[in-house]
Structures are given as C-alpha cells and as structure tokens.
Design a protein around this motif. Structure first.
Motif, short mmCIF file in Angstrom:
data_model
loop_
_atom_site.label_atom_id
_atom_site.label_comp_id
_atom_site.label_asym_id
_atom_site.label_seq_id
_atom_site.Cartn_x
_atom_site.Cartn_y
_atom_site.Cartn_z
N PHE A 72 11.99 6.75 0.73
CA PHE A 72 11.11 5.71 0.20
C PHE A 72 11.37 5.50 -1.30
N ALA A 73 11.50 6.60 -2.04
CA ALA A 73 11.81 6.49 -3.47
C ALA A 73 13.21 5.93 -3.67
N LYS A 75 14.71 3.78 -1.74
CA LYS A 75 14.61 2.34 -1.47
C LYS A 75 14.07 1.61 -2.69
N ARG A 76 13.05 2.18 -3.32
CA ARG A 76 12.50 1.56 -4.54
C ARG A 76 13.56 1.54 -5.65
N SER A 78 16.82 1.47 -5.18
CA SER A 78 17.79 0.46 -4.77
C SER A 78 17.31 -0.94 -5.15
N ASP A 79 16.05 -1.23 -4.87
CA ASP A 79 15.49 -2.54 -5.22
C ASP A 79 15.50 -2.76 -6.73
N LEU A 80 15.14 -1.73 -7.48
CA LEU A 80 15.12 -1.81 -8.94
C LEU A 80 16.52 -2.07 -9.49
#
Length: 96
Positions: A72-73, A75-76, A78-80
């Motif tokens: 989950f971290a 993924k965040r 990656s988005d950032l």
C-alpha cells in the motif's frame, strides 16, 4: 446541488498538520535502484555504481540503503513519483 441526507453526518474531519523532523535526515546520491516484492512487502535497494569503465565484464554496485514497505505504501510512492515525473516533464520536456 444535492441535499445531504439527514442520516449521513457531514464529514468534519480535517487532515492533520504534518511537521517534518529533519534532525537526523541524511542525503545520499544514488544512481542504481532495484526492487522486488513478496505478498506482504516491497523491498527497494539503492546504491552507487562508480564503475566508469563500461567495457568491464563485471560491475560492482555498493548498496547503501534498503527500504522495506507495505504494498500500500509502495503504491502511494509509485503515484507520487509518477506525479513528480509528470511535473518535471511539463517543465523540462519528456524523458526518454
């Protein structure tokens, strides 16, 4: 504008203020990164390849940092990073 349902309370929560403690912050330059994962975690390794002779059959990378995080971290992150690179390319042109 849609009316709010009487049985649904308005969300009055606000995001907390983040205070960055940089007392122990260290900066490192890296030019190498690798990643792998299991079902429970993502592992990122960062290091420095200081082999300047490109015809060398073997390259040694000095790993200096390992970050272990939940998917989950990751993924965040990656988005950032995608957002950051998008902003960079808007300012300076596409990376190839």
């Amino acid at each position: 504008m849609a009316a709010e349902r009487a049985d649904t309370p308005a969300d009055t929560r606000t995001a907390p203020v983040v205070k960055w403690n940089v007392d122990d912050l260290k900066s490192s330059y890296v030019n190498f990164a690798s990643a792998n994962s299991t079902r429970e975690e993502v592992v990122l390794n960062f290091g420095l390849n200081d082999t300047w002779d490109r015809v060398t059959p073997e390259v040694e990378v000095a790993l200096g940092h390992r970050l272990v995080m939940s998917p989950f971290a990751a993924k965040r992150l990656s988005d950032l990073l995608a957002k950051l690179i998008g902003e960079y390319e808007t300012r300076y042109g596409a990376l190839k």
